[in-house]
Design a protein around this motif. Structure first.
Motif, PDB file in Angstrom:
ATOM      1  N   GLU A  55       0.820  -1.216   0.000  1.00 34.43           N
ATOM      2  CA  GLU A  55       0.000   0.000   0.000  1.00 34.43           C
ATOM      3  C   GLU A  55       0.852   1.264   0.000  1.00 34.43           C
ATOM      4  O   GLU A  55       0.469   2.269  -0.606  1.00 34.43           O
ATOM      5  N   GLY A  60       0.618   0.455  -4.726  1.00 29.70           N
ATOM      6  CA  GLY A  60      -0.451   0.785  -3.795  1.00 29.70           C
ATOM      7  C   GLY A  60      -0.896   2.233  -3.890  1.00 29.70           C
ATOM      8  O   GLY A  60      -2.071   2.534  -3.717  1.00 29.70           O
ATOM      9  N   GLY A  67      -5.435  -2.280  -2.277  1.00 27.17           N
ATOM     10  CA  GLY A  67      -5.153  -2.441  -0.855  1.00 27.17           C
ATOM     11  C   GLY A  67      -6.428  -2.403  -0.022  1.00 27.17           C
ATOM     12  O   GLY A  67      -6.591  -3.189   0.920  1.00 27.17           O
TER      13      GLY A  67
END
Length: 81
Positions: A55, A60, A67
């Protein structure tokens, strides 16, 4: 009520397929490689650390919905580990 001790587990393949729905075709191979650290982790704790790193990383931040979808399904992913 019928099965009080049942454990529900989300299929990793379905979670990966869902993750790929957010990604353009040209990014799929790189993203799939980045997700391997999560689902190949030796324990649930290591997998959560890998998810947090994912993330915070480039994939991400580019695709934050991935995520979020893993976090929403996390309770059902844990039995996999």
């Amino acid at each position: 009520a019928v099965f009080p001790d049942a454990v529900v587990q989300t299929c990793i393949v379905h979670l990966l397929r869902n993750s790929m729905d957010f990604v353009s075709w040209k990014d799929r191979k790189g993203l799939a490689s980045a997700l391997k650290d999560i689902y190949r982790a030796p324990s649930a704790e290591a997998a959560e650390q890998a998810l947090t790193a994912f993330e915070a990383g480039p994939w991400g931040t580019r695709y934050p919905a991935i995520g979020q979808s893993w976090r929403r399904a996390w309770a059902e992913v844990i039995p996999f580990f």
